[in-house]
Design a protein around this motif. Structure first.
Motif, PDB file in Angstrom:
ATOM      1  N   ALA A 136       2.476  12.274  13.822  1.00 58.43           N
ATOM      2  CA  ALA A 136       2.271  11.256  13.765  1.00 58.43           C
ATOM      3  C   ALA A 136       2.696  10.404  13.293  1.00 58.43           C
ATOM      4  N   LYS A 137       4.206  10.273  13.597  1.00 57.25           N
ATOM      5  CA  LYS A 137       4.894   9.066  12.598  1.00 57.25           C
ATOM      6  C   LYS A 137       5.462   8.900  14.411  1.00 57.25           C
ATOM      7  N   ALA A 138       5.525   9.946  15.675  1.00 54.14           N
ATOM      8  CA  ALA A 138       5.653   9.517  16.954  1.00 54.14           C
ATOM      9  C   ALA A 138       4.777   7.878  17.439  1.00 54.14           C
ATOM     10  N   PRO A 160      16.195  10.133   5.173  1.00 52.31           N
ATOM     11  CA  PRO A 160      15.509  10.836   3.840  1.00 52.31           C
ATOM     12  C   PRO A 160      15.566  10.383   2.019  1.00 52.31           C
ATOM     13  N   ILE A 161      14.924  10.580   1.893  1.00 51.03           N
ATOM     14  CA  ILE A 161      15.392   9.825  -0.050  1.00 51.03           C
ATOM     15  C   ILE A 161      14.263  11.050  -0.612  1.00 51.03           C
ATOM     16  N   LYS A 162      14.820  11.120  -2.485  1.00 57.63           N
ATOM     17  CA  LYS A 162      13.360  12.211  -2.749  1.00 57.63           C
ATOM     18  C   LYS A 162      12.294  11.518  -3.444  1.00 57.63           C
ATOM     19  N   THR A 163      11.055  11.869  -2.667  1.00 59.80           N
ATOM     20  CA  THR A 163       9.860  11.275  -3.128  1.00 59.80           C
ATOM     21  C   THR A 163       8.779  12.109  -3.584  1.00 59.80           C
ATOM     22  N   LEU A 164       7.424  11.625  -4.136  1.00 59.05           N
ATOM     23  CA  LEU A 164       6.867  13.063  -4.502  1.00 59.05           C
ATOM     24  C   LEU A 164       6.119  13.432  -2.524  1.00 59.05           C
ATOM     25  N   LEU A 186       6.712   2.618   7.360  1.00 56.62           N
ATOM     26  CA  LEU A 186       7.874   3.428   7.492  1.00 56.62           C
ATOM     27  C   LEU A 186       7.426   4.638   8.183  1.00 56.62           C
ATOM     28  N   THR A 187       8.357   4.595   9.180  1.00 56.99           N
ATOM     29  CA  THR A 187       8.407   5.921   9.235  1.00 56.99           C
ATOM     30  C   THR A 187      10.097   6.387   9.792  1.00 56.99           C
ATOM     31  N   TYR A 188      10.095   7.730  10.620  1.00 59.23           N
ATOM     32  CA  TYR A 188      10.962   8.016  10.172  1.00 59.23           C
ATOM     33  C   TYR A 188      11.558   8.703  11.404  1.00 59.23           C
ATOM     34  N   SER A 203      -4.286   1.130  -4.203  1.00 57.37           N
ATOM     35  CA  SER A 203      -4.225   2.601  -4.158  1.00 57.37           C
ATOM     36  C   SER A 203      -5.056   3.751  -4.148  1.00 57.37           C
ATOM     37  N   GLN A 204      -4.934   4.723  -3.455  1.00 51.97           N
ATOM     38  CA  GLN A 204      -5.909   5.618  -3.242  1.00 51.97           C
ATOM     39  C   GLN A 204      -7.021   6.443  -4.175  1.00 51.97           C
ATOM     40  N   THR A 205      -6.829   6.442  -5.126  1.00 56.29           N
ATOM     41  CA  THR A 205      -6.884   6.805  -6.524  1.00 56.29           C
ATOM     42  C   THR A 205      -7.539   6.686  -7.940  1.00 56.29           C
ATOM     43  N   CYS A 236      -8.534   1.670  -2.422  1.00 54.08           N
ATOM     44  CA  CYS A 236      -8.544   2.009  -0.679  1.00 54.08           C
ATOM     45  C   CYS A 236      -7.554   3.426  -0.674  1.00 54.08           C
ATOM     46  N   ASP A 237      -9.269   4.207  -0.317  1.00 59.60           N
ATOM     47  CA  ASP A 237      -8.543   5.623   0.585  1.00 59.60           C
ATOM     48  C   ASP A 237      -8.888   5.400   1.619  1.00 59.60           C
ATOM     49  N   VAL A 238      -6.432   5.325   2.405  1.00 60.33           N
ATOM     50  CA  VAL A 238      -7.493   4.838   4.080  1.00 60.33           C
ATOM     51  C   VAL A 238      -8.182   6.162   5.029  1.00 60.33           C
ATOM     52  N   SER A 239      -8.198   7.586   4.254  1.00 57.71           N
ATOM     53  CA  SER A 239      -8.706   8.625   4.982  1.00 57.71           C
ATOM     54  C   SER A 239     -10.498   7.528   5.476  1.00 57.71           C
ATOM     55  N   MET A 275       1.230  -0.854   0.296  1.00 55.18           N
ATOM     56  CA  MET A 275       0.423  -0.139   0.210  1.00 55.18           C
ATOM     57  C   MET A 275       1.002   0.729   0.462  1.00 55.18           C
ATOM     58  N   GLY A 276       0.947   1.955  -0.766  1.00 46.71           N
ATOM     59  CA  GLY A 276       1.652   3.545  -0.768  1.00 46.71           C
ATOM     60  C   GLY A 276       2.320   3.385  -2.124  1.00 46.71           C
ATOM     61  N   LEU A 277       2.350   2.836  -3.456  1.00 46.27           N
ATOM     62  CA  LEU A 277       2.679   3.133  -4.377  1.00 46.27           C
ATOM     63  C   LEU A 277       2.049   4.046  -5.088  1.00 46.27           C
ATOM     64  N   PHE A 306       9.886   6.187  -7.661  1.00 45.85           N
ATOM     65  CA  PHE A 306      10.344   7.125  -7.331  1.00 45.85           C
ATOM     66  C   PHE A 306      10.058   6.653  -5.421  1.00 45.85           C
ATOM     67  N   SER A 307       8.932   5.739  -5.377  1.00 44.14           N
ATOM     68  CA  SER A 307       8.154   5.726  -4.006  1.00 44.14           C
ATOM     69  C   SER A 307       8.954   4.591  -3.681  1.00 44.14           C
ATOM     70  N   ILE A 308       8.726   5.225  -1.990  1.00 47.77           N
ATOM     71  CA  ILE A 308       9.311   4.053  -1.136  1.00 47.77           C
ATOM     72  C   ILE A 308       9.168   2.581  -1.539  1.00 47.77           C
ATOM     73  N   ALA A 309       8.021   2.267  -1.590  1.00 49.41           N
ATOM     74  CA  ALA A 309       6.969   0.996  -2.194  1.00 49.41           C
ATOM     75  C   ALA A 309       7.301   0.636  -2.944  1.00 49.41           C
TER      76      ALA A 309
HETATM   77  P1  NAD Z   1       5.453   8.529  -1.639  1.00 47.97           P
HETATM   78  O1  NAD Z   1       4.495  10.010  -2.560  1.00 47.97           O
HETATM   79  O2  NAD Z   1       5.962   7.887  -2.896  1.00 47.97           O
HETATM   80  O3  NAD Z   1       4.027   7.905  -1.125  1.00 47.97           O
HETATM   81  C1  NAD Z   1       3.372   7.850  -0.509  1.00 47.97           C
HETATM   82  C2  NAD Z   1       1.889   7.321  -0.477  1.00 47.97           C
HETATM   83  O4  NAD Z   1       0.815   7.531   0.936  1.00 47.97           O
HETATM   84  C3  NAD Z   1       1.232   7.858  -2.217  1.00 47.97           C
HETATM   85  O5  NAD Z   1       1.390   6.386  -2.625  1.00 47.97           O
HETATM   86  C4  NAD Z   1      -0.230   8.052  -2.001  1.00 47.97           C
HETATM   87  O6  NAD Z   1      -0.447   7.750  -2.528  1.00 47.97           O
HETATM   88  C5  NAD Z   1       0.024   7.828  -1.017  1.00 47.97           C
HETATM   89  N1  NAD Z   1      -1.359   8.083   0.516  1.00 47.97           N
HETATM   90  C6  NAD Z   1      -1.495   8.880   0.890  1.00 47.97           C
HETATM   91  N2  NAD Z   1      -3.215   9.137   1.020  1.00 47.97           N
HETATM   92  C7  NAD Z   1      -3.729   8.189   1.483  1.00 47.97           C
HETATM   93  C8  NAD Z   1      -4.605   7.712   1.060  1.00 47.97           C
HETATM   94  N3  NAD Z   1      -5.622   8.793   2.325  1.00 47.97           N
HETATM   95  N4  NAD Z   1      -5.210   6.853   1.543  1.00 47.97           N
HETATM   96  C9  NAD Z   1      -3.864   5.609   0.552  1.00 47.97           C
HETATM   97  N5  NAD Z   1      -2.818   6.910   0.218  1.00 47.97           N
HETATM   98  C10 NAD Z   1      -2.631   7.247   0.481  1.00 47.97           C
HETATM   99  O7  NAD Z   1       6.416   8.922  -0.831  1.00 47.97           O
HETATM  100  P2  NAD Z   1       7.317   7.894   0.101  1.00 47.97           P
HETATM  101  O8  NAD Z   1       8.639   8.982   0.982  1.00 47.97           O
HETATM  102  O9  NAD Z   1       7.603   6.696  -0.301  1.00 47.97           O
HETATM  103  O10 NAD Z   1       6.133   7.594   1.452  1.00 47.97           O
HETATM  104  C11 NAD Z   1       5.969   6.369   2.110  1.00 47.97           C
HETATM  105  C12 NAD Z   1       6.247   6.045   3.364  1.00 47.97           C
HETATM  106  O11 NAD Z   1       7.656   6.418   3.852  1.00 47.97           O
HETATM  107  C13 NAD Z   1       4.902   7.270   4.095  1.00 47.97           C
HETATM  108  O12 NAD Z   1       4.938   6.798   5.269  1.00 47.97           O
HETATM  109  C14 NAD Z   1       6.874   7.896   4.442  1.00 47.97           C
HETATM  110  O13 NAD Z   1       6.361   9.382   5.516  1.00 47.97           O
HETATM  111  C15 NAD Z   1       7.791   7.305   4.995  1.00 47.97           C
HETATM  112  N6  NAD Z   1       8.882   8.010   4.700  1.00 47.97           N
HETATM  113  C16 NAD Z   1       9.506   8.229   3.705  1.00 47.97           C
HETATM  114  C17 NAD Z   1      10.597   8.686   3.605  1.00 47.97           C
HETATM  115  C18 NAD Z   1      11.416  10.081   2.726  1.00 47.97           C
HETATM  116  O14 NAD Z   1      12.660  10.839   3.416  1.00 47.97           O
HETATM  117  N7  NAD Z   1      10.187  10.047   1.528  1.00 47.97           N
HETATM  118  C19 NAD Z   1      11.491   9.006   4.881  1.00 47.97           C
HETATM  119  C20 NAD Z   1      11.088   8.229   6.244  1.00 47.97           C
HETATM  120  C21 NAD Z   1       9.533   7.485   6.482  1.00 47.97           C
END
Ligand code: NAD
Length: 257
Positions: free
Chosen positions: A161-163, A190-194, A143-145, A38-40, A62-65, A11-13, A17-20
């Motif tokens: 939120a992460k805590a 940290p890693i560059k993503t959306l 995934l946290t930070y 997918s969210q949307t 699956c919009d998790v909100s 969940m979360g691709l 560039f996504s971590i997923a």
């Molecule tokens: P990303 O933008 O690629 O992924 C974030 C995802 O969250 C997206 O796919 C988006 O669709 C999804 N999302 C947001 N709201 C949603 C909803 N209502 N329902 C369903 N999906 C929803 O960015 P990322 O950096 O790959 O983030 C993935 C995870 O990694 C996050 O938990 C982020 O906090 C965590 N993280 C990121 C970094 C970083 O530096 N990029 C570092 C540590 C942890």
């Protein structure tokens, strides 16, 4: 091939560039069968193209909100692929206008929305996974930070939120452990993503981390993906309730000349 014969949900691709995406690549390279959510609808089209790299399962909305969405998606997934072995929750959101400036200026609506999407959704994911998808046990990952542990300028409400997410990991691990389900988090560097592009001055955070870390570099998608695969695999069968740092060691450094 430590995931051979295992199937699970990522969940979360959002894009490549996504971590997923890095996690999915590592899981696939190690033999796992993957299904994505997918969210949307907008993201679904894009994700469906990427998902072809990983097999032919339909991408589930699956919009998790939203109330009921996680349960509905998991029911559909169960109908499609039956019981599963693992879930990756790689989801977070906060209004980018408030990922800069002072934390104490966060609005109530952004606070609640960030907590709902970035923390509460993980609780629901674990609850329905245990109820509907993992009768024989399994492994769930968030995934946290590091911003949850020490102040990282501009990370603001996402840090709070992460805590809460990290504490949830411990409590849920205790709740579902007797069903053979493990629950952990990876604290990624940290890693560059959306999502991270929304954090004010993110390129400075990347640069500072690169210089501070014992390995003198930033983390890669592969570093994170491989660590996640390990935690999701039976190789980590005795690990639960943990937050594992995958950050080139950055969180271990206090003062270095
Ligand atoms: P990303 O933008 O690629 O992924 C974030 C995802 O969250 C997206 O796919 C988006 O669709 C999804 N999302 C947001 N709201 C949603 C909803 N209502 N329902 C369903 N999906 C929803 O960015 P990322 O950096 O790959 O983030 C993935 C995870 O990694 C996050 O938990 C982020 O906090 C965590 N993280 C990121 C970094 C970083 O530096 N990029 C570092 C540590 C942890």
């Amino acid at each position: 091939m430590i995931m051979q014969g295992k199937k699970g949900i990522v969940m979360g691709l959002a894009n490549k560039f996504s971590i997923a995406y890095g996690i999915a690549q590592s899981l696939k390279d190690n033999g796992a069968d993957l299904l994505f959510t997918s969210q949307t609808d907008y993201f679904k089209t894009k994700i469906s193209d990427i998902a072809k790299e990983f097999g032919n399962h339909e991408v589930m909305l699956c919009d998790v909100s939203l109330d009921g969405e996680i349960e509905k998606a998991f029911d559909e997934i169960h109908n499609q692929i039956g019981d599963i072995d693992f879930i990756v929750h790689s989801i977070a959101f906060a209004d980018k206008n408030e990922l800069t400036g002072r934390y104490c200026d966060t609005t109530r609506s952004n606070f609640l929305n960030a907590m709902n999407i970035s923390c509460y959704s993980f609780t629901e994911v674990c609850k329905y996974a245990a109820q509907k998808l993992m009768p024989a046990g399994g492994s769930i990952l968030a995934l946290t930070y590091y911003g949850s542990e020490k102040v990282v300028q501009n990370y603001n409400v996402m840090a709070i939120a992460k805590a809460a997410l990290e504490t949830s990991v411990m409590y849920i691990a205790n709740d579902v452990g007797s069903s053979g389900i493990r629950v952990n988090a990876v604290s990624a560097g940290p890693i560059k993503t959306l999502a991270s592009s929304g954090v004010g001055d993110f390129s400075r955070i990347l640069e500072i981390d690169r210089n501070r870390s014992p390995l003198r570099r930033n983390i890669t998608q592969k570093d994170i993906g491989d660590a996640c695969t390990f935690l999701l695999s039976d190789m980590a069968s005795g690990i639960t309730g943990e937050v594992v740092h995958v950050d080139c060691g950055c969180s271990t450094i206090g003062v270095r000349f």
